[in-house]
Design a protein around this motif. Structure first.
Motif, PDB file in Angstrom:
ATOM      1  N   ASP A   1       0.860  -1.174   0.000  1.00 50.47           N
ATOM      2  CA  ASP A   1       0.000   0.000   0.000  1.00 50.47           C
ATOM      3  C   ASP A   1       0.902   1.231   0.000  1.00 50.47           C
ATOM      4  O   ASP A   1       1.358   1.687   1.049  1.00 50.47           O
ATOM      5  N   GLY A   2       1.186   1.745  -1.209  1.00 42.78           N
ATOM      6  CA  GLY A   2       2.202   2.776  -1.368  1.00 42.78           C
ATOM      7  C   GLY A   2       2.039   3.967  -0.447  1.00 42.78           C
ATOM      8  O   GLY A   2       2.921   4.264   0.371  1.00 42.78           O
ATOM      9  N   ALA A   3       0.916   4.683  -0.544  1.00 39.39           N
ATOM     10  CA  ALA A   3       0.739   5.907   0.240  1.00 39.39           C
ATOM     11  C   ALA A   3       0.767   5.629   1.736  1.00 39.39           C
ATOM     12  O   ALA A   3       1.335   6.403   2.514  1.00 39.39           O
ATOM     13  N   SER A   4       0.159   4.546   2.161  1.00 42.61           N
ATOM     14  CA  SER A   4       0.154   4.195   3.578  1.00 42.61           C
ATOM     15  C   SER A   4       1.572   4.059   4.113  1.00 42.61           C
ATOM     16  O   SER A   4       1.883   4.542   5.207  1.00 42.61           O
ATOM     17  N   LEU A   5       2.439   3.434   3.334  1.00 40.67           N
ATOM     18  CA  LEU A   5       3.801   3.198   3.795  1.00 40.67           C
ATOM     19  C   LEU A   5       4.678   4.433   3.685  1.00 40.67           C
ATOM     20  O   LEU A   5       5.494   4.706   4.571  1.00 40.67           O
TER      21      LEU A   5
ATOM     22  N   VAL B   1       4.109  -5.655  -6.240  1.00 44.77           N
ATOM     23  CA  VAL B   1       3.464  -4.484  -6.824  1.00 44.77           C
ATOM     24  C   VAL B   1       3.285  -3.437  -5.731  1.00 44.77           C
ATOM     25  O   VAL B   1       2.769  -3.738  -4.647  1.00 44.77           O
ATOM     26  N   VAL B   2       3.706  -2.220  -6.008  1.00 46.03           N
ATOM     27  CA  VAL B   2       3.401  -1.079  -5.143  1.00 46.03           C
ATOM     28  C   VAL B   2       2.102  -0.475  -5.666  1.00 46.03           C
ATOM     29  O   VAL B   2       2.037   0.003  -6.800  1.00 46.03           O
ATOM     30  N   CYS B   3       1.062  -0.515  -4.841  1.00 45.41           N
ATOM     31  CA  CYS B   3      -0.277  -0.114  -5.276  1.00 45.41           C
ATOM     32  C   CYS B   3      -0.529   1.355  -4.945  1.00 45.41           C
ATOM     33  O   CYS B   3      -0.201   1.827  -3.852  1.00 45.41           O
ATOM     34  N   LEU B   4      -1.135   2.066  -5.889  1.00 44.94           N
ATOM     35  CA  LEU B   4      -1.250   3.522  -5.831  1.00 44.94           C
ATOM     36  C   LEU B   4      -2.700   3.992  -5.776  1.00 44.94           C
ATOM     37  O   LEU B   4      -3.606   3.339  -6.312  1.00 44.94           O
ATOM     38  N   ASP B   5      -2.899   5.142  -5.138  1.00 40.17           N
ATOM     39  CA  ASP B   5      -4.177   5.854  -5.173  1.00 40.17           C
ATOM     40  C   ASP B   5      -4.221   6.692  -6.446  1.00 40.17           C
ATOM     41  O   ASP B   5      -3.519   7.707  -6.542  1.00 40.17           O
ATOM     42  N   LEU B   6      -5.028   6.310  -7.416  1.00 43.03           N
ATOM     43  CA  LEU B   6      -5.240   7.198  -8.557  1.00 43.03           C
ATOM     44  C   LEU B   6      -6.378   8.169  -8.260  1.00 43.03           C
ATOM     45  O   LEU B   6      -6.522   9.193  -8.921  1.00 43.03           O
TER      46      LEU B   6
ATOM     47  N   ALA C   1      -5.882   2.883  -3.649  1.00 44.91           N
ATOM     48  CA  ALA C   1      -4.948   1.768  -3.555  1.00 44.91           C
ATOM     49  C   ALA C   1      -5.612   0.557  -2.914  1.00 44.91           C
ATOM     50  O   ALA C   1      -5.315  -0.592  -3.290  1.00 44.91           O
ATOM     51  N   ASP C   2      -6.510   0.781  -1.954  1.00 44.64           N
ATOM     52  CA  ASP C   2      -7.224  -0.334  -1.318  1.00 44.64           C
ATOM     53  C   ASP C   2      -7.901  -1.213  -2.363  1.00 44.64           C
ATOM     54  O   ASP C   2      -7.925  -2.446  -2.244  1.00 44.64           O
ATOM     55  N   ASP C   3      -8.461  -0.580  -3.378  1.00 43.63           N
ATOM     56  CA  ASP C   3      -9.185  -1.317  -4.413  1.00 43.63           C
ATOM     57  C   ASP C   3      -8.235  -2.079  -5.330  1.00 43.63           C
ATOM     58  O   ASP C   3      -8.566  -3.165  -5.824  1.00 43.63           O
ATOM     59  N   VAL C   4      -7.048  -1.519  -5.544  1.00 41.39           N
ATOM     60  CA  VAL C   4      -6.022  -2.216  -6.322  1.00 41.39           C
ATOM     61  C   VAL C   4      -5.539  -3.435  -5.539  1.00 41.39           C
ATOM     62  O   VAL C   4      -5.429  -4.547  -6.080  1.00 41.39           O
ATOM     63  N   LEU C   5      -5.271  -3.230  -4.249  1.00 39.68           N
ATOM     64  CA  LEU C   5      -4.852  -4.333  -3.383  1.00 39.68           C
ATOM     65  C   LEU C   5      -5.923  -5.421  -3.349  1.00 39.68           C
ATOM     66  O   LEU C   5      -5.627  -6.621  -3.444  1.00 39.68           O
ATOM     67  N   GLY C   6      -7.186  -4.988  -3.207  1.00 40.27           N
ATOM     68  CA  GLY C   6      -8.286  -5.941  -3.142  1.00 40.27           C
ATOM     69  C   GLY C   6      -8.426  -6.753  -4.415  1.00 40.27           C
ATOM     70  O   GLY C   6      -8.646  -7.969  -4.372  1.00 40.27           O
ATOM     71  N   THR C   7      -8.288  -6.079  -5.543  1.00 40.22           N
ATOM     72  CA  THR C   7      -8.429  -6.767  -6.830  1.00 40.22           C
ATOM     73  C   THR C   7      -7.289  -7.755  -7.063  1.00 40.22           C
ATOM     74  O   THR C   7      -7.517  -8.922  -7.424  1.00 40.22           O
TER      75      THR C   7
ATOM     76  N   VAL D   1       0.660  -5.540   2.456  1.00 44.40           N
ATOM     77  CA  VAL D   1       1.330  -4.755   3.489  1.00 44.40           C
ATOM     78  C   VAL D   1       0.722  -3.362   3.536  1.00 44.40           C
ATOM     79  O   VAL D   1       0.758  -2.624   2.542  1.00 44.40           O
ATOM     80  N   SER D   2       0.146  -3.012   4.687  1.00 45.22           N
ATOM     81  CA  SER D   2      -0.545  -1.728   4.805  1.00 45.22           C
ATOM     82  C   SER D   2      -0.658  -1.329   6.272  1.00 45.22           C
ATOM     83  O   SER D   2      -0.626  -2.179   7.165  1.00 45.22           O
ATOM     84  N   GLY D   3      -0.829  -0.029   6.498  1.00 47.23           N
ATOM     85  CA  GLY D   3      -1.136   0.470   7.824  1.00 47.23           C
ATOM     86  C   GLY D   3      -2.615   0.737   7.990  1.00 47.23           C
ATOM     87  O   GLY D   3      -3.032   1.372   8.964  1.00 47.23           O
ATOM     88  N   ASP D   4      -3.433   0.242   7.060  1.00 47.33           N
ATOM     89  CA  ASP D   4      -4.879   0.458   7.069  1.00 47.33           C
ATOM     90  C   ASP D   4      -5.571  -0.839   7.485  1.00 47.33           C
ATOM     91  O   ASP D   4      -5.497  -1.845   6.778  1.00 47.33           O
ATOM     92  N   ARG D   5      -6.265  -0.805   8.624  1.00 44.27           N
ATOM     93  CA  ARG D   5      -6.942  -2.007   9.118  1.00 44.27           C
ATOM     94  C   ARG D   5      -8.031  -2.501   8.174  1.00 44.27           C
ATOM     95  O   ARG D   5      -8.408  -3.670   8.199  1.00 44.27           O
ATOM     96  N   ASP D   6      -8.575  -1.616   7.342  1.00 46.14           N
ATOM     97  CA  ASP D   6      -9.636  -2.031   6.419  1.00 46.14           C
ATOM     98  C   ASP D   6      -9.205  -3.206   5.545  1.00 46.14           C
ATOM     99  O   ASP D   6     -10.040  -4.004   5.104  1.00 46.14           O
ATOM    100  N   LEU D   7      -7.901  -3.310   5.285  1.00 41.64           N
ATOM    101  CA  LEU D   7      -7.430  -4.385   4.406  1.00 41.64           C
ATOM    102  C   LEU D   7      -7.513  -5.759   5.063  1.00 41.64           C
ATOM    103  O   LEU D   7      -7.357  -6.780   4.375  1.00 41.64           O
ATOM    104  N   LEU D   8      -7.787  -5.812   6.366  1.00 43.37           N
ATOM    105  CA  LEU D   8      -7.964  -7.110   7.018  1.00 43.37           C
ATOM    106  C   LEU D   8      -9.119  -7.888   6.406  1.00 43.37           C
ATOM    107  O   LEU D   8      -9.196  -9.112   6.538  1.00 43.37           O
ATOM    108  N   GLN D   9     -10.014  -7.199   5.717  1.00 44.93           N
ATOM    109  CA  GLN D   9     -11.130  -7.885   5.062  1.00 44.93           C
ATOM    110  C   GLN D   9     -10.675  -8.800   3.933  1.00 44.93           C
ATOM    111  O   GLN D   9     -11.460  -9.611   3.432  1.00 44.93           O
ATOM    112  N   LEU D  10      -9.413  -8.712   3.534  1.00 43.89           N
ATOM    113  CA  LEU D  10      -8.921  -9.527   2.425  1.00 43.89           C
ATOM    114  C   LEU D  10      -8.374 -10.886   2.849  1.00 43.89           C
ATOM    115  O   LEU D  10      -8.105 -11.738   1.991  1.00 43.89           O
TER     116      LEU D  10
END
Length: 322
Positions: free
Chosen positions: A13-17, A60-65, A127-133, A146-155
């Motif tokens: 999760d690029g921006a998070s990190l 892959v480093v995932c980005l917020d577009l 980026a969450d959506d890129v990670l999820g996909t 890899v992220s500092g966002d707990r929302d990604l625990l849903q994956l």
């Protein structure tokens, strides 16, 4: 170029990190031209460390577009509203970001490109959506998000194979915790068999102040955990509200009924998109040597980042080859 045989797919999760790198390292560290490079140095060190520890075959480093997608704002107008840059000369819809961090994002992307590390984004999405996909559609290698966002625990998942794990770095990479379904279940009290979906349901009920999501009034994390554990899912819980025979206290029914409109809107906001049209900058196969060594050396000198870039090159060269 070859890669680590059998290693996981590492999704960052690029921006998070790089936000965490920026706040962890003093911004008095500068390039020869005076620009701050603390986030750049810290982020590249993170990437090198993660490669050494997890020996990925792909990365892959995932980005917020789009850091605040329109469809989420339409559903829940408060979504990330507190993070809007409201200074007079700010662009409409711009995120409030430290002045010395913004230029470093472009520097980071330059270094990743020269190193041969893939980035990925999806138009109009986070980026969450890129990670999820990428995590959801993977069918070959184990996945570590890899992220500092707990929302990604849903994956997180065990089945169907391959497994997906989330390395939660909310307290920094040194204190990162690796979560699978068992760990999410143990920490948040949700059913292990559908821990990822259940965590998203819990988050919808609880809300998340960091994302401008208020949650259901009167329901905190413990209450949300108890409800999802008892009923198994948010859908089943909402069905119980209208079932006179369901084991649900009158007060809780009232809270959930009052929040019906919010729940209708918030559930799709909290859930990450898992079928986005993701575009990668290059193959996600992790190279064993930089794509453009000369350019990478020049960037290392220009950005006063010789040490972290050397560690990145060393990490790439240490990747197991097929």
């Amino acid at each position: 170029m070859t890669s680590a045989a059998g290693g996981p797919l590492l999704l960052l999760d690029g921006a998070s990190l790089w936000f965490r790198a920026f706040h962890a390292i003093p911004d008095k560290i500068t390039a020869p031209d005076g620009r701050s490079v603390n986030a750049l140095r810290g982020f590249i060190d993170m990437v090198a460390s993660l490669i050494v520890k997890h020996t990925p075959s792909r990365l892959v480093v995932c980005l917020d577009l789009d850091w605040r997608p329109a469809y989420r704002v339409e559903l829940v107008p408060s979504y990330k509203a507190h993070r809007l840059d409201r200074t007079p000369d700010a662009a409409a819809g711009a995120e409030m970001v430290p002045d010395t961090l913004t230029p470093q994002v472009a520097m980071i992307l330059e270094v990743l490109d020269a190193a041969g590390v893939a980035t990925g984004g999806a138009a109009g999405l986070e980026a969450d959506d890129v990670l999820g996909t990428l995590a959801t559609r993977e069918r070959d290698d184990a996945v570590i998000v890899v992220s500092g966002d707990r929302d990604l625990l849903q994956l997180v998942r065990d089945d169907p194979e391959p497994p997906v794990r989330v390395l939660y770095a909310g307290r920094g990479l040194a204190k990162a915790e690796l979560f699978g379904p068992a760990e999410v279940s143990a920490k948040y009290g949700v059913p292990q068999q559908n821990a990822g979906h259940a965590y998203a349901d819990l988050a919808t009920l609880r809300g998340d102040a960091s994302d401008g999501l208020p949650g259901v009034a009167g329901i905190g994390e413990k209450s949300a955990s108890m409800l999802i554990s008892r009923f198994g899912s948010l859908d089943a819980l909402r069905a119980a509200v209208d079932d006179a025979d369901a084991d649900l206290a009158h007060g809780m029914r009232a809270k959930l009924r009052a929040a019906e409109d919010y729940l209708n809107a918030a559930a799709p906001v909290v859930r990450v998109v898992c079928d986005a049209d993701v575009e990668l900058s290059r193959s996600d196969v992790l190279p064993t040597e930089p794509a453009d060594p000369a350019r990478l050396r020049d960037l290392a000198t220009a950005y006063n980042a010789e040490s972290p870039i050397t560690r990145l090159i060393s990490a790439l060269s240490a990747v197991r080859t097929t």
